[in-house]
Design a protein around this motif. Structure first.
Motif, mmCIF file in Angstrom:
data_model
loop_
_atom_site.group_PDB
_atom_site.id
_atom_site.type_symbol
_atom_site.label_atom_id
_atom_site.label_comp_id
_atom_site.label_asym_id
_atom_site.label_seq_id
_atom_site.Cartn_x
_atom_site.Cartn_y
_atom_site.Cartn_z
ATOM 1 N N HIS A 1 -15.532 -37.889 9.149
ATOM 2 C CA HIS A 1 -14.497 -37.561 10.131
ATOM 3 C C HIS A 1 -13.410 -36.667 9.539
ATOM 4 N N TRP A 2 -13.795 -35.727 8.688
ATOM 5 C CA TRP A 2 -12.806 -34.862 8.047
ATOM 6 C C TRP A 2 -12.072 -33.966 9.054
ATOM 7 N N LYS A 3 -12.670 -33.755 10.246
ATOM 8 C CA LYS A 3 -12.037 -32.885 11.236
ATOM 9 C C LYS A 3 -10.683 -33.407 11.691
ATOM 10 N N VAL A 4 -10.454 -34.715 11.552
ATOM 11 C CA VAL A 4 -9.165 -35.267 11.986
ATOM 12 C C VAL A 4 -8.019 -34.751 11.125
ATOM 13 N N TYR A 5 -8.350 -34.217 9.951
ATOM 14 C CA TYR A 5 -7.316 -33.698 9.055
ATOM 15 C C TYR A 5 -7.120 -32.188 9.197
ATOM 16 N N HIS A 6 -7.928 -31.559 10.038
ATOM 17 C CA HIS A 6 -7.811 -30.109 10.225
ATOM 18 C C HIS A 6 -6.427 -29.756 10.787
ATOM 19 N N GLY A 7 -5.754 -28.820 10.108
ATOM 20 C CA GLY A 7 -4.443 -28.393 10.546
ATOM 21 C C GLY A 7 -3.315 -29.329 10.161
ATOM 22 N N LYS A 8 -3.634 -30.414 9.462
ATOM 23 C CA LYS A 8 -2.616 -31.399 9.094
ATOM 24 C C LYS A 8 -2.362 -31.471 7.593
ATOM 25 N N VAL A 9 -3.043 -30.608 6.816
ATOM 26 C CA VAL A 9 -2.969 -30.682 5.357
ATOM 27 C C VAL A 9 -2.555 -29.332 4.777
ATOM 28 N N ASP A 10 -1.551 -29.339 3.914
ATOM 29 C CA ASP A 10 -1.147 -28.128 3.204
ATOM 30 C C ASP A 10 -1.970 -27.922 1.944
ATOM 31 N N PRO B 1 -7.185 -26.474 4.425
ATOM 32 C CA PRO B 1 -5.800 -26.548 3.948
ATOM 33 C C PRO B 1 -5.297 -25.165 3.552
ATOM 34 N N ARG B 2 -4.002 -25.007 3.393
ATOM 35 C CA ARG B 2 -3.458 -23.727 2.952
ATOM 36 C C ARG B 2 -3.700 -23.509 1.467
ATOM 37 N N PHE B 3 -3.608 -24.578 0.675
ATOM 38 C CA PHE B 3 -3.738 -24.471 -0.775
ATOM 39 C C PHE B 3 -4.828 -25.400 -1.276
ATOM 40 N N ILE B 4 -5.411 -25.052 -2.428
ATOM 41 C CA ILE B 4 -6.408 -25.888 -3.088
ATOM 42 C C ILE B 4 -6.097 -25.888 -4.578
ATOM 43 N N LEU B 5 -6.173 -27.061 -5.205
ATOM 44 C CA LEU B 5 -6.057 -27.164 -6.660
ATOM 45 C C LEU B 5 -7.152 -28.096 -7.152
ATOM 46 N N ILE B 6 -8.003 -27.581 -8.041
ATOM 47 C CA ILE B 6 -9.172 -28.320 -8.521
ATOM 48 C C ILE B 6 -9.195 -28.303 -10.044
ATOM 49 N N ARG C 1 -6.612 -31.142 -24.990
ATOM 50 C CA ARG C 1 -7.434 -31.390 -23.801
ATOM 51 C C ARG C 1 -7.561 -30.097 -23.004
ATOM 52 N N LYS C 2 -8.643 -29.374 -23.196
ATOM 53 C CA LYS C 2 -8.881 -28.141 -22.450
ATOM 54 C C LYS C 2 -9.558 -28.477 -21.121
ATOM 55 N N ARG C 3 -8.983 -27.980 -20.050
ATOM 56 C CA ARG C 3 -9.538 -28.210 -18.725
ATOM 57 C C ARG C 3 -9.466 -26.928 -17.894
ATOM 58 N N LEU C 4 -10.453 -26.779 -17.028
ATOM 59 C CA LEU C 4 -10.512 -25.633 -16.129
ATOM 60 C C LEU C 4 -9.782 -25.985 -14.838
ATOM 61 N N PHE C 5 -8.822 -25.148 -14.472
ATOM 62 C CA PHE C 5 -8.090 -25.338 -13.222
ATOM 63 C C PHE C 5 -8.404 -24.179 -12.287
ATOM 64 N N LEU C 6 -8.740 -24.516 -11.057
ATOM 65 C CA LEU C 6 -9.022 -23.515 -10.030
ATOM 66 C C LEU C 6 -7.996 -23.671 -8.928
ATOM 67 N N CYS C 7 -7.358 -22.572 -8.577
ATOM 68 C CA CYS C 7 -6.330 -22.564 -7.545
ATOM 69 C C CYS C 7 -6.729 -21.569 -6.467
ATOM 70 N N ALA C 8 -6.540 -21.931 -5.206
ATOM 71 C CA ALA C 8 -6.926 -21.043 -4.101
ATOM 72 C C ALA C 8 -5.908 -21.133 -2.979
ATOM 73 N N TYR C 9 -5.861 -20.067 -2.171
ATOM 74 C CA TYR C 9 -4.863 -19.952 -1.113
ATOM 75 C C TYR C 9 -5.478 -19.275 0.100
ATOM 76 N N ARG C 10 -5.214 -19.822 1.273
ATOM 77 C CA ARG C 10 -5.667 -19.213 2.524
ATOM 78 C C ARG C 10 -4.567 -18.280 3.030
ATOM 79 N N GLY C 11 -4.884 -17.007 3.203
ATOM 80 C CA GLY C 11 -3.888 -16.043 3.630
ATOM 81 C C GLY C 11 -3.601 -15.048 2.527
ATOM 82 N N THR C 12 -2.462 -14.390 2.595
ATOM 83 C CA THR C 12 -2.085 -13.383 1.610
ATOM 84 C C THR C 12 -0.872 -13.850 0.827
#
Length: 324
Positions: free
Chosen positions: A72-81, A120-125, A169-180
């Motif tokens: 039921h992930w659709k319930v969070y559509h538009g509600k998460v930054d 979401p607008r932002f992603i951090l992984i 502690r070396k870790r890979l961080f991935l950051c993403a953004y919807r828009g410009t």
């Protein structure tokens, strides 16, 4: 007695967050460390031990459990930054067989599906650096490709926690953004990693992470711990291989003289940048956490000040109306 943490601040326009594969909520600790206004919409953690920590620290926040069992992930559509997650590293870590996408524990495809649905607008992984290279880099290319097709610009960078805390502690961080964005994801990660980040302690956490592991000037070795792992390697068993030697603490005590010992759970918690009280009052099956359980929980988490530096950059550069 430690009080549960209220994750919704009273500041204006809190960042709405969905946390996946939450563990002991190193992401929530990072928000508190950086003093960023936020609201945790929900967390998702299936491990019962880690879930016990979440239930104690954040009793008012819904734990969705296993992300594979939720439709039921659709319930969070538009509600998460922001969607933030430390994808399980076992399929990619050099400590395992590195089966990548062929490992049943791999959740990278599922996370991409959730991102596309929630939008979401932002992603951090976060993951281990080998996430980029296992199986010739094919799983990582498929993962980043799926995120880009969902409408995101993204960047990634390996950051070593020893620049923030007394732990290598070396870790890979991935950051993403919807828009410009005004700042590209790659530039943002570079700011955070290079010391330009705004990860000054400004919230509920006192910054003691940069002191010696035991917090004493009498520690002669090591200047920083090796990479803390959930297995407790070097902590709860003999450390006689490679980096495990970096878990022998050599300390001078006035009463006893020169002593060789292993780090305590409190020292390990500090080496990840958590506050001293993060695991206080947590019980599992009616009993207080054992030392081994504490090592496991902390080893499965991520360094709090590193995440705080990245989140601070997201908050500073991107918390503005998204461009269409």
């Amino acid at each position: 007695m430690t009080k549960p943490i209220e994750l919704t601040t009273k500041m204006r326009s809190p960042m709405k967050v969905l946390s996946l594969c939450t563990g002991i909520a190193g992401d929530a600790a990072a928000f508190l460390h950086a003093g960023i206004s936020h609201e945790m919409i929900a967390v998702a953690e299936f491990d019962p031990l880690a879930s016990a920590v979440l239930a104690c620290r954040f009793p008012g926040v819904l734990n969705l459990g296993d992300i594979n069992a939720i439709n039921h992930w659709k319930v969070y559509h538009g509600k998460v930054d922001l969607i933030i997650t430390g994808i399980p590293c076992q399929p990619y870590s050099s400590a395992g067989r590195q089966l990548g996408s062929e490992d049943a524990r791999d959740l990278s495809t599922r996370v991409c599906e959730i991102i596309a649905t929630v939008a979401p607008r932002f992603i951090l992984i976060e993951n281990v650096p080998q996430f980029r290279t296992v199986q010739g880099g094919k799983p990582f290319a498929e993962f980043t490709g799926a995120i880009e097709r969902a409408g995101y610009s993204l960047g990634y960078q390996v950051i070593d926690a020893q620049d923030f805390v007394p732990q290598r502690r070396k870790r890979l961080f991935l950051c993403a953004y919807r828009g410009t964005p005004s700042t590209s994801p790659s530039e943002l990660l570079a700011f955070a990693a290079g010391g330009a980040g705004r990860a000054k302690p400004g919230g509920a956490i006192c910054d003691r992470a940069r002191s010696d592991p035991p917090g004493s000037s009498s520690v002669l070795y090591p200047p920083r711990l090796g990479t803390i792992m959930a297995s407790g390697s070097g902590l709860n068993r003999a450390g006689m291989k490679g980096h495990e030697m970096d878990f022998y603490v050599v300390q001078e005590f006035p009463e006893w003289g020169l002593t060789v010992r292993r780090p305590t759970p409190l020292e390990v918690l500090r080496a990840q940048g958590f506050p001293d009280w993060w695991l206080d009052d947590v019980t599992y099956r009616g009993r207080p956490l054992t030392n081994n359980q504490r090592y496991q929980l902390v080893g499965n988490s991520w360094p709090v000040p590193v995440a705080a530096a990245i989140l601070s950059e997201i908050n500073a550069h991107w918390f503005a109306p998204a461009s269409k």
